[in-house]
Design an enzyme around this catalytic site. Sequence first.
Site, PDB file in Angstrom:
ATOM      1  N   CYS A   1      36.136  43.865  32.119  1.00  0.00           N
ATOM      2  CA  CYS A   1      37.480  43.263  31.189  1.00  0.00           C
ATOM      3  C   CYS A   1      37.101  43.082  29.764  1.00  0.00           C
ATOM      4  CB  CYS A   1      37.883  41.784  31.765  1.00  0.00           C
ATOM      5  SG  CYS A   1      38.256  41.923  33.485  1.00  0.00           S
TER       6      CYS A   1
ATOM      7  N   HIS B   1      40.933  36.934  26.912  1.00  0.00           N
ATOM      8  CA  HIS B   1      41.108  37.782  28.056  1.00  0.00           C
ATOM      9  C   HIS B   1      42.176  36.828  28.890  1.00  0.00           C
ATOM     10  CE1 HIS B   1      40.616  40.204  31.551  1.00  0.00           C
ATOM     11  NE2 HIS B   1      40.020  39.458  32.194  1.00  0.00           N
TER      12      HIS B   1
ATOM     13  N   ASN C   1      46.198  39.795  35.692  1.00  0.00           N
ATOM     14  CA  ASN C   1      44.856  40.209  34.941  1.00  0.00           C
ATOM     15  C   ASN C   1      44.838  41.801  34.994  1.00  0.00           C
ATOM     16  OD1 ASN C   1      42.264  40.820  34.489  1.00  0.00           O
ATOM     17  ND2 ASN C   1      41.286  39.238  35.579  1.00  0.00           N
TER      18      ASN C   1
HETATM   19  N1  ACO Z   1      46.654  31.540  48.338  1.00  0.00           N
HETATM   20  C1  ACO Z   1      46.159  30.540  49.142  1.00  0.00           C
HETATM   21  N2  ACO Z   1      45.071  30.104  49.158  1.00  0.00           N
HETATM   22  C2  ACO Z   1      44.068  30.846  48.648  1.00  0.00           C
HETATM   23  C3  ACO Z   1      44.249  32.029  47.926  1.00  0.00           C
HETATM   24  C4  ACO Z   1      45.578  32.350  47.971  1.00  0.00           C
HETATM   25  N3  ACO Z   1      45.810  33.607  47.086  1.00  0.00           N
HETATM   26  N4  ACO Z   1      43.025  32.687  47.716  1.00  0.00           N
HETATM   27  C5  ACO Z   1      42.127  31.741  48.141  1.00  0.00           C
HETATM   28  N5  ACO Z   1      42.712  30.606  48.634  1.00  0.00           N
HETATM   29  C6  ACO Z   1      42.104  29.489  49.096  1.00  0.00           C
HETATM   30  C7  ACO Z   1      40.662  30.069  49.776  1.00  0.00           C
HETATM   31  O1  ACO Z   1      40.680  30.632  51.092  1.00  0.00           O
HETATM   32  C8  ACO Z   1      39.912  28.564  49.890  1.00  0.00           C
HETATM   33  O2  ACO Z   1      40.182  28.237  51.078  1.00  0.00           O
HETATM   34  P1  ACO Z   1      39.124  27.234  51.759  1.00  0.00           P
HETATM   35  O3  ACO Z   1      38.854  26.197  50.873  1.00  0.00           O
HETATM   36  O4  ACO Z   1      39.729  26.786  52.978  1.00  0.00           O
HETATM   37  O5  ACO Z   1      38.115  28.217  51.917  1.00  0.00           O
HETATM   38  C9  ACO Z   1      40.529  27.858  48.525  1.00  0.00           C
HETATM   39  O6  ACO Z   1      41.816  28.502  48.460  1.00  0.00           O
HETATM   40  C10 ACO Z   1      39.620  28.174  47.207  1.00  0.00           C
HETATM   41  O7  ACO Z   1      40.265  27.184  46.588  1.00  0.00           O
HETATM   42  P2  ACO Z   1      39.383  26.852  45.425  1.00  0.00           P
HETATM   43  O8  ACO Z   1      37.790  27.341  45.439  1.00  0.00           O
HETATM   44  O9  ACO Z   1      39.518  25.352  44.941  1.00  0.00           O
HETATM   45  O10 ACO Z   1      40.175  27.778  44.195  1.00  0.00           O
HETATM   46  P3  ACO Z   1      39.958  27.877  42.656  1.00  0.00           P
HETATM   47  O11 ACO Z   1      40.648  26.759  42.126  1.00  0.00           O
HETATM   48  O12 ACO Z   1      38.521  28.242  42.825  1.00  0.00           O
HETATM   49  O13 ACO Z   1      40.829  29.002  42.417  1.00  0.00           O
HETATM   50  C11 ACO Z   1      40.553  31.491  41.631  1.00  0.00           C
HETATM   51  C12 ACO Z   1      40.500  30.379  42.972  1.00  0.00           C
HETATM   52  C13 ACO Z   1      42.097  31.427  41.450  1.00  0.00           C
HETATM   53  C14 ACO Z   1      40.042  32.781  42.412  1.00  0.00           C
HETATM   54  C15 ACO Z   1      39.742  31.038  40.500  1.00  0.00           C
HETATM   55  O14 ACO Z   1      38.332  30.778  40.994  1.00  0.00           O
HETATM   56  C16 ACO Z   1      39.390  32.147  39.347  1.00  0.00           C
HETATM   57  O15 ACO Z   1      40.576  32.219  38.917  1.00  0.00           O
HETATM   58  N6  ACO Z   1      38.344  32.538  39.329  1.00  0.00           N
HETATM   59  C17 ACO Z   1      38.044  33.517  38.401  1.00  0.00           C
HETATM   60  C18 ACO Z   1      38.532  34.975  38.876  1.00  0.00           C
HETATM   61  C19 ACO Z   1      38.901  35.765  37.863  1.00  0.00           C
HETATM   62  O16 ACO Z   1      39.561  35.550  37.220  1.00  0.00           O
HETATM   63  N7  ACO Z   1      38.296  37.093  38.286  1.00  0.00           N
HETATM   64  C20 ACO Z   1      38.977  38.086  37.365  1.00  0.00           C
HETATM   65  C21 ACO Z   1      37.791  39.140  36.906  1.00  0.00           C
HETATM   66  S1  ACO Z   1      36.843  38.120  35.847  1.00  0.00           S
HETATM   67  C22 ACO Z   1      37.847  38.001  34.589  1.00  0.00           C
HETATM   68  O17 ACO Z   1      38.755  38.539  34.488  1.00  0.00           O
HETATM   69  C23 ACO Z   1      37.377  36.704  33.797  1.00  0.00           C
END
Ligand code: ACO
Length: 331
Positions: free
Chosen positions: A118, A258, A288
């Site tokens: 990215c 980003h 993204n």
């Molecule tokens: N729908 C419903 N529930 C979901 C989904 C979904 N699409 N995806 C995950 N969950 C659930 C998980 O299974 C988990 O459940 P559990 O607690 O029962 O195990 C829970 O939601 C996770 O909740 P959180 O960990 O509180 O979620 P968070 O607030 O951390 O958000 C996210 C998750 C959106 C992935 C966040 O961590 C994030 O954006 N991280 C950055 C990742 C990213 O952007 N990566 C891209 C590449 S790197 C970059 O570009 C910078």
Amino acid sequence: MPSQPESGMQIAGTGIYLPSRIVTNHELEKLVETTDEWILTRTGIKERRISSKTETSTFMGVAAAKQALAQAKLAPSDLDLILVATVTPDSFFPSSACRISAELGATGCPAFDLQAACSGFVYGMIVADQFLRSGAARNILMVGTERLSSVVDWRDRNTCVLFGDGAGAVIVRQTVGSKGIISFDWGADGASADLLHLHNPQSRGLATQPPAPLAPDCIVMAGKEIFKQAVNAMADSAKRTLKKAGVKLDDVKCVISHQANIRIIDALVDKLKFPRERCFANVHRYGNMSAACIPVALHEAGSEMKLQKGDKVLLVAFGGGLTWASALLEW
Ligand code: ACO
């Protein structure tokens, strides 16, 4: 003897290509166990573009490049270098840059891909700036093009809701007297590679295979950890870039970061103490798009943020690798 004015870079043209197929959060509700509400509140994403079979990374990159060339009033034969940032090339080789060059008819122009996930496009801007400053090139085409829909596991709700497809292109031109990139900062931390990776299933040597039951050729991500690292690395990099330039954040017209998650963008501006309304965001429209995020944002920010010649714009990115980069631009 009067000193020679320094050569710098000027953005001469921008272009984008976004597939026409819009996939809303509601559509994803039919695919995985998720809700529009969850995706919107956790990521800010409302919809993303998904390519058809014919909208390959090359196809989208060519379309964006043609638009940027037209805006710059340049022909492909005027180009001295083609740089393409992508993690989803149509082939390992020839590179996407060679494929795009062939479609444009830029025969003979050096062309290569640059991979920093990215952060790839900002890495590319920094590389291009060196060629322009040294006089080794006068006109450079840079493309960020991604077809992430082809590398996500559509059964994995943790990742499939986050990504989209698209391409952006920028022509940078050597100019005398214009500063272009005033300062930059970039870095990488390969030791944290496992936090976010896309395995090559043909490679036998890596221990970091995606955990079962995920497909062997899909994105694997430790979302929470990546979130924290992204905010910290982008804020620290932005501060170093401003310090090198001796420029205060108050003097920056617009931050273009980003586009991974609106909460990452919000946390970044909070950490920097920068007004949210001066930070560009289009993640709600496209999700993204990895290396394509920054060039698409650059194209749209020009008019949406009413950027004028001389405005200072701070680009900042973070991605797999881990990699990070920031650059302070004079528009
Ligand atoms: N729908 C419903 N529930 C979901 C989904 C979904 N699409 N995806 C995950 N969950 C659930 C998980 O299974 C988990 O459940 P559990 O607690 O029962 O195990 C829970 O939601 C996770 O909740 P959180 O960990 O509180 O979620 P968070 O607030 O951390 O958000 C996210 C998750 C959106 C992935 C966040 O961590 C994030 O954006 N991280 C950055 C990742 C990213 O952007 N990566 C891209 C590449 S790197 C970059 O570009 C910078």
